[in-house]
Design a protein around this motif. Structure first.
Motif, short mmCIF file in Angstrom:
data_model
loop_
_atom_site.label_atom_id
_atom_site.label_comp_id
_atom_site.label_asym_id
_atom_site.label_seq_id
_atom_site.Cartn_x
_atom_site.Cartn_y
_atom_site.Cartn_z
N ARG A 20 0.83 -1.19 0.00
CA ARG A 20 0.00 0.00 0.00
C ARG A 20 0.87 1.24 0.00
O ARG A 20 1.96 1.24 0.57
CB ARG A 20 -0.90 0.02 1.24
CG ARG A 20 -2.01 -1.00 1.20
CD ARG A 20 -2.95 -0.79 2.37
NE ARG A 20 -2.24 -0.82 3.64
CZ ARG A 20 -2.74 -0.40 4.79
NH1 ARG A 20 -3.95 0.10 4.81
NH2 ARG A 20 -2.04 -0.46 5.89
N VAL A 24 -0.96 6.59 2.82
CA VAL A 24 -2.28 6.26 3.34
C VAL A 24 -2.22 6.01 4.85
O VAL A 24 -3.12 6.38 5.59
CB VAL A 24 -2.85 5.03 2.61
CG1 VAL A 24 -4.17 4.59 3.22
CG2 VAL A 24 -3.03 5.35 1.13
N ASP A 25 -1.14 5.39 5.32
CA ASP A 25 -1.05 5.00 6.72
C ASP A 25 -1.14 6.17 7.68
O ASP A 25 -1.92 6.10 8.64
CB ASP A 25 0.24 4.20 6.95
CG ASP A 25 0.21 2.86 6.22
OD1 ASP A 25 1.29 2.34 5.92
OD2 ASP A 25 -0.90 2.36 5.98
N LEU A 27 -2.61 9.00 7.34
CA LEU A 27 -3.96 9.55 7.31
C LEU A 27 -4.91 8.72 8.15
O LEU A 27 -5.63 9.24 9.01
CB LEU A 27 -4.45 9.63 5.86
CG LEU A 27 -5.90 10.09 5.67
CD1 LEU A 27 -6.09 11.50 6.20
CD2 LEU A 27 -6.30 10.00 4.20
N PHE A 28 -4.91 7.40 7.93
CA PHE A 28 -5.81 6.55 8.69
C PHE A 28 -5.41 6.48 10.16
O PHE A 28 -6.27 6.36 11.04
CB PHE A 28 -5.86 5.15 8.08
CG PHE A 28 -6.72 5.06 6.85
CD1 PHE A 28 -8.10 5.00 6.96
CD2 PHE A 28 -6.15 5.06 5.58
CE1 PHE A 28 -8.91 4.93 5.83
CE2 PHE A 28 -6.95 4.99 4.45
CZ PHE A 28 -8.32 4.93 4.57
N THR A 29 -4.13 6.56 10.44
CA THR A 29 -3.68 6.59 11.83
C THR A 29 -4.21 7.83 12.53
O THR A 29 -4.67 7.77 13.68
CB THR A 29 -2.15 6.56 11.89
OG1 THR A 29 -1.68 5.37 11.25
CG2 THR A 29 -1.66 6.58 13.32
N GLU A 30 -4.15 8.97 11.83
CA GLU A 30 -4.65 10.22 12.42
C GLU A 30 -6.16 10.17 12.64
O GLU A 30 -6.65 10.58 13.71
CB GLU A 30 -4.30 11.39 11.51
CG GLU A 30 -4.47 12.76 12.13
CD GLU A 30 -3.35 13.13 13.07
OE1 GLU A 30 -3.62 13.74 14.11
OE2 GLU A 30 -2.19 12.79 12.77
N VAL A 31 -6.88 9.67 11.67
CA VAL A 31 -8.34 9.58 11.82
C VAL A 31 -8.69 8.64 12.97
O VAL A 31 -9.58 8.95 13.79
CB VAL A 31 -8.97 9.09 10.51
CG1 VAL A 31 -10.46 8.79 10.71
CG2 VAL A 31 -8.80 10.13 9.41
N ARG A 32 -7.98 7.52 13.06
CA ARG A 32 -8.24 6.58 14.15
C ARG A 32 -7.93 7.23 15.50
O ARG A 32 -8.68 7.04 16.48
CB ARG A 32 -7.41 5.32 13.96
CG ARG A 32 -7.75 4.20 14.92
CD ARG A 32 -7.17 2.87 14.46
NE ARG A 32 -5.74 2.95 14.25
CZ ARG A 32 -5.15 2.84 13.05
NH1 ARG A 32 -5.91 2.66 11.98
NH2 ARG A 32 -3.85 2.90 12.92
#
Length: 281
Positions: A20, A24-25, A27-32
């Protein structure tokens, strides 16, 4: 007699493994992390009731520091929508319907979004900068050493203070917005008479829209704005430059949230295709 030793061909190189994209990582880490912070804030919110003095202090700061800004910009919104309605309807000879812009244009359109943007810029960024300065000065670490939950004392008290103050901020602000719209269209531009203005205004809205739906629509997204601003303040690092960067990021995230949630999802959830627009009548 010597025989030549043939060298074995080198093994084929393995095919590159598909991975991947690395962007992307984060971004999703921040959202989580933001979602986890929101959940933790909700869990810790009852503990914030142990600090009523801090809740009242933060509420007073919100009133003194933000009320005038919020109300001023909502007045500007009322004047702007009133002028647009007057000159637009004047071209088709329908000035008598100018009240619809106050009802459908501000209450169900621009005013909740204006309110969200103001709270994101003034309150959310203010909390992000304030808590960020406390983080880099190790004041939050000092609270943890003393056994005080920073989530309850710093974040929860600010959320409760905003919940206490927000209804008054919105209701007074939307009232001033309507009054500015009325002054623009009736005494100043002379679009319609007072009776005609209010007749059309109440034909395009209901007390439920005014006192409940628009109130919830304006306040729910801005509570998330407050929590997200506190998140970026609590996670600031790297000195004053890091605080400034997190404050700017909180502004970008909150404005995007207000645009997507307030201007899109909540409008469809509350009104959908059932907006009161009795033009056919």
């Amino acid at each position: 007699m010597t025989t030549a030793i043939e060298k074995a061909p080198p093994p084929p190189e393995p095919a590159p493994r598909l991975e991947r994209p690395t962007f992307v990582d984060p971004l999703f880490t921040e959202v989580r992390a933001i979602l986890r912070f929101i959940g933790q804030t909700i869990v810790e919110l009852p503990k914030s009731l142990r600090y009523p003095d801090e809740v009242l202090r933060q509420a007073a700061r919100l009133i003194m520091g933000s009320a005038l800004v919020v109300w001023t910009l909502l007045i500007v919104d009322g004047v702007l929508v009133g002028q647009i309605g007057h000159y637009l309807l004047q071209q088709i000879g329908a000035q008598s319907y100018v009240g619809l812009f106050a009802a459908a244009g501000t209450l169900k359109g621009s005013a909740p979004i204006f309110f969200g943007f103001i709270v994101a810029a003034k309150v959310g960024c203010g909390f992000a900068a304030e808590l960020g300065a406390m983080r880099i000065n190790e004041e939050i670490d000092a609270l943890e050493v003393m056994g005080i939950s920073p989530q309850a004392y710093l974040v929860g008290t600010r959320v409760l203070a905003y919940i206490v103050v927000a209804p008054a901020l919105w209701l007074i602000g939307i009232g001033l917005c309507f009054y500015a719209n009325y002054l623009t269209n009736v005494p100043i531009l002379g679009s319609v008479s007072t009776g005609g203005y209010f007749s059309v205004f109440w034909a395009f809205t209901t007390p439920t829209d005014f006192a409940l739906l628009a109130l919830v629509w304006a306040i729910l997204p801005t509570i998330l704005v407050i929590v997200i601003g506190c998140y970026f303040g609590m996670t600031a690092k790297g000195g004053p430059a890091g605080v400034g960067e997190n404050t700017a990021i909180s502004m970008a995230v909150n404005v995007s949230l207000i645009t997507i949630l307030g201007a899109g999802i909540m409008f469809q959830a509350f009104y959908g295709t059932g907006v009161v627009v009795p033009i056919a009548n």
